[in-house]
Design a protein around this motif. Sequence first.
Motif, PDB file in Angstrom:
ATOM      1  N   THR A 279      20.369  18.486  -7.857  1.00  0.00           N
ATOM      2  CA  THR A 279      20.499  17.383  -8.833  1.00  0.00           C
ATOM      3  C   THR A 279      21.569  17.710  -9.878  1.00  0.00           C
ATOM      4  O   THR A 279      21.906  16.881 -10.703  1.00  0.00           O
ATOM      5  N   ASP A 280      22.085  18.941  -9.818  1.00  0.00           N
ATOM      6  CA  ASP A 280      23.161  19.312 -10.763  1.00  0.00           C
ATOM      7  C   ASP A 280      24.535  19.116 -10.143  1.00  0.00           C
ATOM      8  O   ASP A 280      25.546  19.495 -10.743  1.00  0.00           O
ATOM      9  N   ALA A 281      24.574  18.521  -8.946  1.00  0.00           N
ATOM     10  CA  ALA A 281      25.862  18.426  -8.239  1.00  0.00           C
ATOM     11  C   ALA A 281      26.697  17.248  -8.704  1.00  0.00           C
ATOM     12  O   ALA A 281      27.826  17.068  -8.236  1.00  0.00           O
ATOM     13  N   PHE A 282      26.176  16.442  -9.625  1.00  0.00           N
ATOM     14  CA  PHE A 282      26.899  15.253 -10.069  1.00  0.00           C
ATOM     15  C   PHE A 282      26.517  14.956 -11.517  1.00  0.00           C
ATOM     16  O   PHE A 282      25.507  15.458 -12.017  1.00  0.00           O
ATOM     17  N   PRO A 283      27.323  14.112 -12.187  1.00  0.00           N
ATOM     18  CA  PRO A 283      27.055  13.860 -13.611  1.00  0.00           C
ATOM     19  C   PRO A 283      25.786  13.035 -13.833  1.00  0.00           C
ATOM     20  O   PRO A 283      25.585  12.008 -13.178  1.00  0.00           O
ATOM     21  N   VAL A 284      24.927  13.542 -14.703  1.00  0.00           N
ATOM     22  CA  VAL A 284      23.683  12.844 -15.055  1.00  0.00           C
ATOM     23  C   VAL A 284      23.634  12.751 -16.579  1.00  0.00           C
ATOM     24  O   VAL A 284      23.640  13.778 -17.262  1.00  0.00           O
ATOM     25  N   GLN A 285      23.624  11.531 -17.129  1.00  0.00           N
ATOM     26  CA  GLN A 285      23.591  11.368 -18.589  1.00  0.00           C
ATOM     27  C   GLN A 285      22.166  11.503 -19.095  1.00  0.00           C
ATOM     28  O   GLN A 285      21.269  10.808 -18.646  1.00  0.00           O
ATOM     29  N   SER A 286      21.967  12.432 -20.008  1.00  0.00           N
ATOM     30  CA  SER A 286      20.645  12.652 -20.604  1.00  0.00           C
ATOM     31  C   SER A 286      20.543  11.862 -21.901  1.00  0.00           C
ATOM     32  O   SER A 286      21.504  11.788 -22.669  1.00  0.00           O
ATOM     33  N   LEU A 287      19.362  11.288 -22.139  1.00  0.00           N
ATOM     34  CA  LEU A 287      19.109  10.580 -23.409  1.00  0.00           C
ATOM     35  C   LEU A 287      18.206  11.407 -24.312  1.00  0.00           C
ATOM     36  O   LEU A 287      17.603  10.891 -25.251  1.00  0.00           O
TER      37      LEU A 287
END
Length: 404
Positions: A279-287
């Motif tokens: 799940t770290d292989a692509f950009p994930v925006q955290s809120l």
Amino acid sequence: MVLPGEKSNGKIYIGVVGVGGVGTHFLSQLSTLLPTQPRLRIALITSSTKAIYSTSTSPSTISLDNWRHDLSTSNSTYLYPHLIPHWLANCPGHAVLVDNTSSPKLVEETYTQCLKNGISIVTPNKVAFSASQQEWDDLQASSYPRNPDGGFLYHEATVGAGLPILSTIKDLLDTGDKVPSYPSTFPPHKPPEIVIINSITPNQITHISGVFSGTMSYLFNTFSPTSPFPQPQPWSTIVRQARSLGYTEPDPRDDLNGKDVARKLVILARLIGLSVASTDAFPVQSLIPAALEKQGGSADEFLNKLENYDGEMATLRHAAESEGKVLRFVGSIDVATQNVKVGVEKVGKGEPVAGLRGSDNLVAIRTERYKESPLVVQGAGAGGAVTAMGVLADLLRVVRQVPS
Ligand SMILES: NC(=O)C1=CN([C@@H]2O[C@H](COP(=O)(O)OP(=O)(O)OC[C@H]3O[C@@H](n4cnc5c(N)ncnc54)[C@H](OP(=O)(O)O)[C@@H]3O)[C@@H](O)[C@H]2O)C=CC1
Ligand SMILES: N[C@@H](CC=O)C(=O)O
Ligand code: NA
């Protein structure tokens, strides 16, 4: 142990692990179904502290009439995960593990062993399917049909709760949907952690996008509505509402940090033929507010602190409003460019995702047949009842395939 292909006593023994929001709805729905399913036997129900077992050879297995009382008053302590495969393997018919937890330990200590011993698994737990690619590959290799003696493995409710997303994608792949021709070489900046594991096959799906989190859908439908009135409540208040409605992960931070959507996109990407490292292989925006990112503490402690950052979300909303737009938390997979992403986007009020309500998910799937107008699956994507339905439907998929 009786394997899927072997002649069993025809009975199907169910081990239910986890009796939280989804688990209690699952048992309630199962008790309604039991009279129409004479082959089913409840062999085990375990919470994180207590368990009730039937003696696996006894015809009188656990009754669901008073399972809460029976579980709370049981003299049997919780069954350690590593003992579950052995226990289910002793059942005289086909056994099914129903994992209604989000426990990585349970996955680690039971899944592969169960599957290799012909014990089937049905679950809404995303952990097993969104870990490393190797773990995904091992699960496929251990389960039926790749392993003819393996247990069945179904996890429809890991993406969009009971919505038929995984089963729809399977139908598309099985019927060989064609995809548009791709450029001969992929962009040079192709991220090393996402690759197509085989050349573009005729049944590859090309795009999947939409709103994949029931929690984030509810949060933004409520916090950034298409109609300006009434004035939305503060962000942290709405997060508490989502939790009390049973939408969030056991720890709501797993929703707010985008991890839950990332897990779902990893599952979808792998299902359609992309190999995704993690799940770290692509950009994930955290809120999660930056100041709270590194702070531990309980979910309750986090929610109390979240109140101090309501202004940050209000600023985001005002920026969208100034453009006549609303905020939605979306995800997308583009097979041709191998781009996967998760984050908040400003969307026009006429966009399909702007019109969602409650915990609605909306998943748009593009293929050759559904190129101009995508195949769309929409509906409640979170909530105990709609999730339990997906788990129960998976159990029935197993029942239909086990010889009576
Ligand atoms: N809620 C939803 O709308 C959806 C949920 N899901 C997935 O379903 C799963 C369950 O979600 P939900 O029911 O909402 O979560 P809950 O936290 O309400 O329930 C999980 C339950 O599992 C128990 N548990 C944890 N570890 C173990 C263990 N080793 N043995 C037995 N019981 C255990 C927990 O006990 P304790 O609290 O004591 O730790 C808790 O009661 C999660 O994986 C979630 O991602 C998927 C789709 C939608
Ligand atoms: N917390 C998740 C539960 C379903 O997967 C969500 O809100 O979508
Ligand atoms: Na689903």
